[in-house]
Design a protein around this motif. Structure first.
Motif, short mmCIF file in Angstrom:
data_model
loop_
_atom_site.label_atom_id
_atom_site.label_comp_id
_atom_site.label_asym_id
_atom_site.label_seq_id
_atom_site.Cartn_x
_atom_site.Cartn_y
_atom_site.Cartn_z
N ALA A 245 -2.20 0.20 9.86
CA ALA A 245 -3.38 0.12 8.98
C ALA A 245 -3.06 0.75 7.63
N GLY A 246 -3.73 0.23 6.60
CA GLY A 246 -3.51 0.71 5.25
C GLY A 246 -3.80 2.19 5.12
N VAL A 247 -4.80 2.66 5.86
CA VAL A 247 -5.16 4.08 5.74
C VAL A 247 -3.98 4.97 6.15
N PHE A 248 -3.21 4.52 7.14
CA PHE A 248 -2.06 5.33 7.56
C PHE A 248 -0.89 5.15 6.58
N GLY B 182 4.03 3.37 7.00
CA GLY B 182 3.14 2.21 7.09
C GLY B 182 3.48 1.28 8.24
N ASP B 183 3.17 0.02 8.06
CA ASP B 183 3.26 -0.95 9.16
C ASP B 183 4.66 -1.06 9.76
N VAL B 184 5.68 -0.77 8.97
CA VAL B 184 7.06 -0.99 9.45
C VAL B 184 7.48 0.05 10.48
N GLU C 246 14.13 -9.74 -3.81
CA GLU C 246 14.11 -9.63 -2.35
C GLU C 246 15.16 -8.60 -1.92
N VAL C 247 14.79 -7.68 -1.05
CA VAL C 247 15.80 -6.78 -0.47
C VAL C 247 16.61 -7.61 0.52
N LYS C 248 17.93 -7.60 0.35
CA LYS C 248 18.78 -8.43 1.21
C LYS C 248 19.50 -7.62 2.28
N ILE D 201 11.44 -1.57 -5.17
CA ILE D 201 11.89 -2.97 -5.05
C ILE D 201 10.83 -3.77 -4.29
N GLU D 202 10.34 -4.81 -4.94
CA GLU D 202 9.25 -5.62 -4.36
C GLU D 202 9.51 -7.08 -4.73
N ARG D 203 9.29 -7.98 -3.76
CA ARG D 203 9.60 -9.38 -4.06
C ARG D 203 8.48 -10.10 -4.80
N GLY E 67 -18.86 2.03 0.70
CA GLY E 67 -17.61 2.81 0.63
C GLY E 67 -16.40 1.89 0.60
N LYS E 68 -16.45 0.83 1.40
CA LYS E 68 -15.33 -0.11 1.46
C LYS E 68 -15.20 -0.86 0.13
N VAL E 69 -16.36 -1.23 -0.43
CA VAL E 69 -16.35 -1.94 -1.72
C VAL E 69 -15.79 -1.01 -2.81
N ILE F 288 0.83 -1.22 0.00
CA ILE F 288 0.00 0.00 0.00
C ILE F 288 0.87 1.26 0.00
N GLY F 289 1.76 1.39 0.97
CA GLY F 289 2.56 2.61 1.09
C GLY F 289 3.51 2.79 -0.09
N GLY F 290 4.19 1.72 -0.47
CA GLY F 290 5.19 1.79 -1.53
C GLY F 290 4.58 2.18 -2.88
C1 FAD Z 1 -7.25 -9.23 6.78
C2 FAD Z 1 -6.77 -7.81 6.73
C3 FAD Z 1 -7.69 -6.79 6.61
C4 FAD Z 1 -7.26 -5.47 6.59
N1 FAD Z 1 -8.18 -4.48 6.46
C5 FAD Z 1 -7.77 -3.19 6.46
C6 FAD Z 1 -8.73 -2.13 6.35
O1 FAD Z 1 -9.93 -2.36 6.20
N2 FAD Z 1 -8.28 -0.86 6.42
C7 FAD Z 1 -6.95 -0.56 6.59
O2 FAD Z 1 -6.61 0.62 6.66
N3 FAD Z 1 -6.03 -1.55 6.68
C8 FAD Z 1 -6.39 -2.84 6.61
N4 FAD Z 1 -5.47 -3.85 6.70
C9 FAD Z 1 -4.07 -3.50 6.96
C10 FAD Z 1 -3.31 -3.11 5.71
O3 FAD Z 1 -3.39 -4.11 4.73
C11 FAD Z 1 -1.86 -2.86 6.04
O4 FAD Z 1 -1.78 -2.01 7.16
C12 FAD Z 1 -1.15 -2.20 4.86
O5 FAD Z 1 -1.04 -3.14 3.82
C13 FAD Z 1 0.23 -1.69 5.26
O6 FAD Z 1 0.86 -1.15 4.13
P1 FAD Z 1 2.45 -1.19 4.02
O7 FAD Z 1 2.78 -0.55 2.73
O8 FAD Z 1 3.05 -0.68 5.25
O9 FAD Z 1 2.80 -2.74 3.97
P2 FAD Z 1 2.33 -3.83 2.93
O10 FAD Z 1 1.12 -3.40 2.20
O11 FAD Z 1 2.27 -5.11 3.69
O12 FAD Z 1 3.52 -3.88 1.88
C14 FAD Z 1 4.80 -4.35 2.22
C15 FAD Z 1 5.43 -4.87 0.94
O13 FAD Z 1 6.82 -5.11 1.14
C16 FAD Z 1 7.18 -6.30 0.47
N5 FAD Z 1 8.39 -6.82 1.12
C17 FAD Z 1 8.54 -7.13 2.43
N6 FAD Z 1 9.80 -7.53 2.67
C18 FAD Z 1 10.46 -7.47 1.49
C19 FAD Z 1 11.79 -7.73 1.09
N7 FAD Z 1 12.73 -8.14 1.97
N8 FAD Z 1 12.12 -7.56 -0.22
C20 FAD Z 1 11.20 -7.12 -1.13
N9 FAD Z 1 9.92 -6.86 -0.80
C21 FAD Z 1 9.57 -7.02 0.49
C22 FAD Z 1 5.97 -7.19 0.63
O14 FAD Z 1 5.95 -8.21 -0.35
C23 FAD Z 1 4.82 -6.20 0.50
O15 FAD Z 1 4.35 -6.11 -0.82
C24 FAD Z 1 -5.87 -5.18 6.68
C25 FAD Z 1 -4.94 -6.22 6.77
C26 FAD Z 1 -5.38 -7.52 6.79
C27 FAD Z 1 -4.37 -8.63 6.86
#
Ligand code: FAD
Length: 420
Positions: free
Chosen positions: A314-317, A292-294, A78-80, A35-37, A384-386, A13-15
């Motif tokens: 969360a994806g929204v953040f 994002g999540d990291v 893969e990022v190493k 870079i994405e695996r 809205g979610k759909v 999502i963030g990337g």
């Molecule tokens: C069941 C479920 C329901 C959800 N519902 C919602 C919702 O309704 N609303 C909401 O806001 N959020 C929701 N989320 C959360 C949301 O999906 C995540 O918070 C969001 O995807 C985070 O975005 P990100 O970019 O930080 O990480 P991600 O979207 O997880 O992206 C990380 C990317 O990094 C890649 N990656 C990781 N390590 C490596 C590496 N070493 N080398 C290369 N690539 C790598 C991964 O393959 C991935 O594509 C939900 C999550 C789940 C599991």
């Protein structure tokens, strides 16, 4: 001619958002590399619908390339290694230098309870897991379904509650209401602790109304697979027919030795989430951002005397932080004043089954604790979610116009006071 190299790690999502936004705002002499695996992106929010048969796997999957704007270089590897001292990223076959780095690698799922289908342990936090769980939910005829959260934090704090209500719907549709019982166990004191006890009570009332048994302050401790029993930290034991675990979330292992956190006081091989400035999202390294999540962002308030609050994963953040970081990097590269800053506003459509959803929104940076409210259940929030799902999965060409449509006819007309 401005010549800079921007590297984005992770095409989730963030990337995706940050790479596209930067590409649309900066001249082509600025090289943007993502870079994405995985070559295929699956939309995680839809795993909930996949799990209960409301989506087909292929409908929520799309090649990453289709979601990324032309002019962004994509390396599917893969990022190493992240070399923050030398401003270099190492992948399996490449080494790339950067002037600006955005870490958007998400969270990793711990494998203690993953892929344990033979023991009746399932999950819906992975694409494969949600499909296997769907098959089990279609087979079950009677007994106990237990949903248990292994540890905090986990992404999308509403997801386990949404899952319980969607599963309850499915069980009712299958005519098994009196034969299958659903229980949800969490270490949290109430649902969505970050949003406060009042909102938490609204969600637990929804569970109770659907006949779902709710056990707060129960952390999954152990599973005795041979006799299909789950044991919690309270020593409470319960037998299950189908156990659904929200697995522990770990920071990506590739952060090891990257210098983001002090690992000297951590067990070997263990890493921390990346600490960032909560407004600028910059790490302790100049021009290196984590979104994002990291990342880990402290917010005002406590839900337990020794548990300070963190911004939910969360994806929204991830999405709004990506937009902010793109603006900041653009300003830096073009030599303009930085005017953008992440303000902590967020929202979530909470699926409640029967095509209804609640809408929680608010300011997560508010003091003395986040100010989050929930609108009454309605079909509009579900719709809205759909719509958001459709927008997200559409190829880049039509994404912009559909997004405008969504924003104009959706959020704005509802006059919801959030700044995104
Ligand atoms: C069941 C479920 C329901 C959800 N519902 C919602 C919702 O309704 N609303 C909401 O806001 N959020 C929701 N989320 C959360 C949301 O999906 C995540 O918070 C969001 O995807 C985070 O975005 P990100 O970019 O930080 O990480 P991600 O979207 O997880 O992206 C990380 C990317 O990094 C890649 N990656 C990781 N390590 C490596 C590496 N070493 N080398 C290369 N690539 C790598 C991964 O393959 C991935 O594509 C939900 C999550 C789940 C599991």
């Amino acid at each position: 001619m401005i010549s800079k190299s921007i590297v984005v790690l992770g095409g989730g999502i963030g990337g995706i958002i940050v790479a596209n936004k930067l590409r649309s705002e900066l001249p082509s002499s600025v090289i943007i590399t993502l870079i994405e695996r995985n070559k295929i992106h699956t939309f995680a929010a839809s795993y909930l619908w996949l799990m209960v048969g409301l989506r087909k796997a292929e409908k929520i999957s799309v090649p990453v390339r289709k979601l990324i704007s032309k002019g962004v270089n994509i390396i599917f590897e893969e990022v190493k290694k992240i070399d923050t001292a030398g401003n270099r990223i190492q992948t399996e076959n490449n080494e790339i230098s950067y002037d600006y780095l955005i870490v958007a690698l998400g969270a990793e799922l711990d494998n203690k309870f993953l892929n344990k289908v033979q023991d009746g342990i399932h999950n819906f936090y992975s694409f494969d897991g949600a499909q296997k769980l769907r098959d089990e939910l279609n087979k079950i005829q009677s007994g106990e379904i237990i949903i248990a959260i292994e540890s905090l934090p986990y992404k999308c704090p509403g997801a386990p509650y949404e899952a319980a209500m969607l599963i309850s719907d499915l069980i009712n549709k299958r005519g098994l209401k009196n034969k299958v019982s659903i229980s949800l166990f969490t270490p949290e004191p109430h649902p969505l602790p970050v949003a406060g006890p009042e909102l938490g009570k609204s969600v637990s009332d929804l569970l109770v109304a659907k006949g779902i048994k709710f056990y707060p302050l129960h952390q999954l401790n152990k599973v005795e697979a041979p006799n299909k029993t789950v044991i919690f930290n309270t020593d409470f034991k319960k037998a299950y027919n189908l156990l659904i675990v929200i697995p522990k979330h770990n920071p990506p292992a590739v952060l090891n030795n990257s210098g983001f956190s002090d690992e000297s006081d951590l067990p070997a091989g263990q890493v921390n989430w990346i600490t960032v400035d909560r407004n600028l999202l910059e790490t302790k390294f100049k021009n290196v951002y984590a979104i994002g999540d990291v990342n880990s962002i402290s917010i005002p308030g406590r839900w337990h005397p020794d548990k300070p609050m963190k911004l939910p994963k969360a994806g929204v953040f991830a999405h709004s932080q990506a937009l902010i970081v793109a603006e900041i990097i653009k300003s830096k590269i073009l030599g303009k004043e930085i005017k953008s800053s992440f303000c902590g506003d967020g929202f979530c459509m909470l699926e409640a089954g029967e095509d209804l959803a609640g809408f929680a929104y608010g300011d997560f940076f508010a003091s003395p604790h986040p100010d989050v409210k929930m609108k009454r259940l309605g079909k509009a929030w579900h719709l809205g979610k759909v719509l958001f799902e459709k927008w997200w999965l559409s190829p880049t060409g039509m994404r912009k116009s559909f997004y405008k449509f969504l924003i104009r006819s959706g959020a704005k007309s509802m006059n919801i006071p959030i700044k995104l």
